[in-house]
Scaffold this motif. Structure first.
Motif, PDB file in Angstrom:
ATOM      1  N   PHE A  89      59.145  36.554  54.881  1.00 34.91           N
ATOM      2  CA  PHE A  89      57.993  35.656  54.905  1.00 34.91           C
ATOM      3  C   PHE A  89      57.001  35.928  53.771  1.00 34.91           C
ATOM      4  N   ILE A  90      57.066  37.118  53.205  1.00 33.53           N
ATOM      5  CA  ILE A  90      56.121  37.532  52.165  1.00 33.53           C
ATOM      6  C   ILE A  90      56.861  37.469  50.833  1.00 33.53           C
ATOM      7  N   ASP A  91      56.787  36.301  50.204  1.00 32.14           N
ATOM      8  CA  ASP A  91      57.634  36.054  49.035  1.00 32.14           C
ATOM      9  C   ASP A  91      56.893  36.045  47.709  1.00 32.14           C
ATOM     10  N   THR A  92      55.593  36.343  47.728  1.00 33.95           N
ATOM     11  CA  THR A  92      54.787  36.227  46.522  1.00 33.95           C
ATOM     12  C   THR A  92      54.036  37.527  46.246  1.00 33.95           C
ATOM     13  N   ALA A  93      54.102  37.965  45.007  1.00 32.20           N
ATOM     14  CA  ALA A  93      53.318  39.120  44.555  1.00 32.20           C
ATOM     15  C   ALA A  93      52.278  38.621  43.558  1.00 32.20           C
ATOM     16  N   ILE A  94      51.052  39.072  43.740  1.00 34.27           N
ATOM     17  CA  ILE A  94      49.961  38.758  42.817  1.00 34.27           C
ATOM     18  C   ILE A  94      49.581  40.059  42.105  1.00 34.27           C
ATOM     19  N   VAL A  95      49.564  40.009  40.782  1.00 28.53           N
ATOM     20  CA  VAL A  95      49.216  41.184  39.982  1.00 28.53           C
ATOM     21  C   VAL A  95      48.033  40.837  39.077  1.00 28.53           C
ATOM     22  N   PRO A  96      46.873  41.445  39.315  1.00 27.83           N
ATOM     23  CA  PRO A  96      45.749  41.236  38.401  1.00 27.83           C
ATOM     24  C   PRO A  96      46.004  41.977  37.080  1.00 27.83           C
ATOM     25  N   LEU A  97      45.722  41.329  35.969  1.00 26.73           N
ATOM     26  CA  LEU A  97      45.820  41.954  34.651  1.00 26.73           C
ATOM     27  C   LEU A  97      44.399  42.207  34.163  1.00 26.73           C
ATOM     28  N   LEU A  98      44.024  43.490  34.058  1.00 26.85           N
ATOM     29  CA  LEU A  98      42.645  43.856  33.715  1.00 26.85           C
ATOM     30  C   LEU A  98      42.553  44.474  32.330  1.00 26.85           C
ATOM     31  N   SER A  99      41.766  43.853  31.502  1.00 31.58           N
ATOM     32  CA  SER A  99      41.481  44.398  30.171  1.00 31.58           C
ATOM     33  C   SER A  99      40.336  45.397  30.278  1.00 31.58           C
ATOM     34  N   LEU A 100      40.571  46.596  29.795  1.00 35.75           N
ATOM     35  CA  LEU A 100      39.539  47.631  29.799  1.00 35.75           C
ATOM     36  C   LEU A 100      39.026  47.831  28.385  1.00 35.75           C
ATOM     37  N   LYS A 101      37.743  47.652  28.212  1.00 33.43           N
ATOM     38  CA  LYS A 101      37.109  47.905  26.911  1.00 33.43           C
ATOM     39  C   LYS A 101      36.023  48.940  27.128  1.00 33.43           C
ATOM     40  N   PHE A 102      35.918  49.867  26.195  1.00 38.20           N
ATOM     41  CA  PHE A 102      34.953  50.953  26.354  1.00 38.20           C
ATOM     42  C   PHE A 102      33.935  51.011  25.232  1.00 38.20           C
ATOM     43  N   ASP A 103      34.015  50.091  24.305  1.00 38.10           N
ATOM     44  CA  ASP A 103      33.046  50.075  23.215  1.00 38.10           C
ATOM     45  C   ASP A 103      31.944  49.074  23.543  1.00 38.10           C
ATOM     46  N   GLU A 104      31.572  48.235  22.598  1.00 40.44           N
ATOM     47  CA  GLU A 104      30.501  47.270  22.858  1.00 40.44           C
ATOM     48  C   GLU A 104      30.903  46.209  23.877  1.00 40.44           C
ATOM     49  N   GLY A 105      32.187  46.109  24.217  1.00 41.89           N
ATOM     50  CA  GLY A 105      32.642  45.133  25.195  1.00 41.89           C
ATOM     51  C   GLY A 105      32.716  45.667  26.616  1.00 41.89           C
ATOM     52  N   ILE A 106      32.185  46.846  26.865  1.00 40.04           N
ATOM     53  CA  ILE A 106      32.335  47.482  28.183  1.00 40.04           C
ATOM     54  C   ILE A 106      31.654  46.681  29.297  1.00 40.04           C
ATOM     55  N   LYS A 107      30.490  46.126  29.039  1.00 40.22           N
ATOM     56  CA  LYS A 107      29.791  45.371  30.092  1.00 40.22           C
ATOM     57  C   LYS A 107      30.584  44.118  30.454  1.00 40.22           C
ATOM     58  N   GLN A 108      31.029  43.374  29.453  1.00 46.09           N
ATOM     59  CA  GLN A 108      31.814  42.163  29.717  1.00 46.09           C
ATOM     60  C   GLN A 108      33.134  42.522  30.413  1.00 46.09           C
ATOM     61  N   SER A 109      33.767  43.609  29.982  1.00 44.86           N
ATOM     62  CA  SER A 109      35.024  44.042  30.582  1.00 44.86           C
ATOM     63  C   SER A 109      34.840  44.405  32.051  1.00 44.86           C
ATOM     64  N   SER A 110      33.772  45.129  32.351  1.00 39.55           N
ATOM     65  CA  SER A 110      33.529  45.521  33.739  1.00 39.55           C
ATOM     66  C   SER A 110      33.159  44.310  34.592  1.00 39.55           C
ATOM     67  N   SER A 111      32.434  43.366  34.019  1.00 32.87           N
ATOM     68  CA  SER A 111      32.084  42.141  34.742  1.00 32.87           C
ATOM     69  C   SER A 111      33.343  41.329  35.051  1.00 32.87           C
ATOM     70  N   ALA A 112      34.239  41.198  34.070  1.00 33.90           N
ATOM     71  CA  ALA A 112      35.492  40.475  34.280  1.00 33.90           C
ATOM     72  C   ALA A 112      36.352  41.179  35.326  1.00 33.90           C
ATOM     73  N   ALA A 113      36.364  42.507  35.304  1.00 29.57           N
ATOM     74  CA  ALA A 113      37.134  43.262  36.293  1.00 29.57           C
ATOM     75  C   ALA A 113      36.582  43.037  37.697  1.00 29.57           C
ATOM     76  N   GLU A 114      35.259  43.062  37.831  1.00 30.47           N
ATOM     77  CA  GLU A 114      34.631  42.816  39.137  1.00 30.47           C
ATOM     78  C   GLU A 114      34.975  41.420  39.646  1.00 30.47           C
ATOM     79  N   TYR A 115      34.876  40.432  38.763  1.00 28.47           N
ATOM     80  CA  TYR A 115      35.203  39.057  39.131  1.00 28.47           C
ATOM     81  C   TYR A 115      36.666  38.937  39.557  1.00 28.47           C
ATOM     82  N   LEU A 116      37.576  39.473  38.736  1.00 25.66           N
ATOM     83  CA  LEU A 116      39.003  39.335  39.015  1.00 25.66           C
ATOM     84  C   LEU A 116      39.391  40.040  40.309  1.00 25.66           C
TER      85      LEU A 116
END
Length: 148
Positions: free
Chosen positions: A17-44
């Motif tokens: 009955f469980i035929d679907t797998a969902i895999v989130p793909l998370l981009s991790l940025k640690f430079d000037e993009g860290i805030k946007q990356s963490s926001s996108a991760a929280e959203y996803l």
């Protein structure tokens, strides 16, 4: 279902009955993009948890596939898809806020959604936003499920 002991035991008992797998793909940025990356991760992660709630018993939400620009490789995700198919998932969907994954749509099923910053929203607004996003994902899931 989540990738935890309790849900995996239920998955093993009800695999057909469980035929679907969902895999989130998370981009991790640690430079000037860290805030946007963490926001996108929280959203996803919020969105995929919301999807899991709505379709519990039909799909399994796997831990996120996290990567940096230096570790990102299109080869690993298709291999993960193949492994998940081999263990019985008919449908393997990758959800991301990183548009670059759409270039692999001939190899993997990718749902791309632009990131929405949830961190400043109150609980009710956040829920409304997630419901609106779910309305975009439902037709994609439905079309996958009716193809088989």
């Amino acid at each position: 279902m989540y990738f935890n002991v309790k849900d995996v035991q239920q998955f093993e008992a009800q695999k057909e009955f469980i035929d679907t797998a969902i895999v989130p793909l998370l981009s991790l940025k640690f430079d000037e993009g860290i805030k946007q990356s963490s926001s996108a991760a929280e959203y996803l992660m919020s969105l995929t948890a919301f999807i899991e709630q709505q379709f519990k018993g039909r799909l399994m939400l796997l831990p996120p596939f996290s990567y940096t620009e230096q570790t990102k490789s299109g080869l690993f995700v298709p291999l993960l898809k193949e492994e998940l198919h081999n263990v019985g998932f008919k449908h393997v969907l990758f959800i991301t806020c990183d548009h670059s994954w759409t270039s692999l749509m001939d190899q993997i099923d990718v749902i791309w959604l632009p990131s929405i910053p949830l961190e400043s929203m109150d609980r009710e607004v956040k829920k409304t936003v997630l419901e609106d996003q779910l309305k975009q994902v439902i037709p994609i899931l439905s079309s996958k499920w009716t193809q088989s």
